[in-house]
Design a protein around this motif. Structure first.
Motif, PDB file in Angstrom:
ATOM      1  N   ARG A 144       4.893  15.463  40.157  1.00 58.52           N
ATOM      2  CA  ARG A 144       6.339  15.495  40.159  1.00 58.52           C
ATOM      3  C   ARG A 144       6.614  14.428  40.639  1.00 58.52           C
ATOM      4  NH1 ARG A 144       4.052  18.056  44.259  1.00 58.52           N
ATOM      5  NH2 ARG A 144       4.713  17.701  46.557  1.00 58.52           N
TER       6      ARG A 144
ATOM      7  N   TRP B 190      10.370  13.028  42.679  1.00 55.94           N
ATOM      8  CA  TRP B 190      11.746  13.385  43.048  1.00 55.94           C
ATOM      9  C   TRP B 190      12.399  12.219  43.425  1.00 55.94           C
ATOM     10  CZ3 TRP B 190      14.034  17.476  41.397  1.00 55.94           C
ATOM     11  CH2 TRP B 190      13.254  18.792  41.181  1.00 55.94           C
TER      12      TRP B 190
ATOM     13  N   MET C  79      19.536  15.738  43.908  1.00 56.19           N
ATOM     14  CA  MET C  79      18.166  15.548  43.561  1.00 56.19           C
ATOM     15  C   MET C  79      18.093  15.305  41.986  1.00 56.19           C
ATOM     16  SD  MET C  79      16.192  18.455  45.882  1.00 56.19           S
ATOM     17  CE  MET C  79      14.649  17.923  45.224  1.00 56.19           C
ATOM     18  N   GLN C  80      17.070  14.538  41.441  1.00 57.60           N
ATOM     19  CA  GLN C  80      16.805  14.361  40.227  1.00 57.60           C
ATOM     20  C   GLN C  80      15.394  13.798  40.187  1.00 57.60           C
ATOM     21  OE1 GLN C  80      19.154  11.224  38.513  1.00 57.60           O
ATOM     22  NE2 GLN C  80      19.083  10.068  40.485  1.00 57.60           N
ATOM     23  N   GLY C  81      14.765  13.751  39.060  1.00 53.59           N
ATOM     24  CA  GLY C  81      13.328  13.231  38.972  1.00 53.59           C
ATOM     25  C   GLY C  81      12.890  13.571  37.630  1.00 53.59           C
TER      26      GLY C  81
END
Length: 124
Positions: free
Chosen positions: A47, A49, A94-96
């Motif tokens: 992941r 972020w 938040m994004q990613g």
């Protein structure tokens, strides 16, 4: 693999009991649901972020899997988990993306759409 075949949805929650606004500590939980709408099995490997608070402070987080797991999703399956973030402001985003692996052992990215973290009633 088409990006539209793996979808990500987020719900967020402000945790007032753990937040201390006088110390610029705002605690949020977020629940993520990943849906595999493709015709093949996929695995979430990593992941990334980007967490941004209302002051423009950005923190990047990279890691293996999510909540200690690297889930495999068969066609039509979903995977959900809940995690958290601490901000210095009552609002942030938040994004990613996730790095996924398909059945041909090819890595591909799945974007996590931007979502907002906000203390209740702070935004109109």
């Amino acid at each position: 693999m088409s990006l539209a075949e793996i979808t990500v949805h987020a719900d967020t929650f402000y945790i007032a009991a753990q937040s201390v606004p006088e110390q610029h500590k705002y605690v949020f939980a977020y629940s993520i649901q990943i849906d595999n709408r493709s015709g093949q099995s996929v695995q979430l490997l990593r992941r990334h972020w980007l967490i941004t608070d209302a002051n423009g402070k950005q923190v990047e987080v990279d890691g293996e899997g999510v909540v200690g797991e690297q889930p495999k999703l068969a066609p039509g399956e979903s995977y959900s988990y809940t995690s958290g973030a601490v901000l210095e402001t009552p609002v942030g985003t938040m994004q990613g993306h996730y790095v996924m692996l398909d059945e041909q052992q090819q890595e591909f990215l799945v974007e996590i759409p931007l979502f907002r973290l906000a203390q209740p009633n702070i935004l109109h």
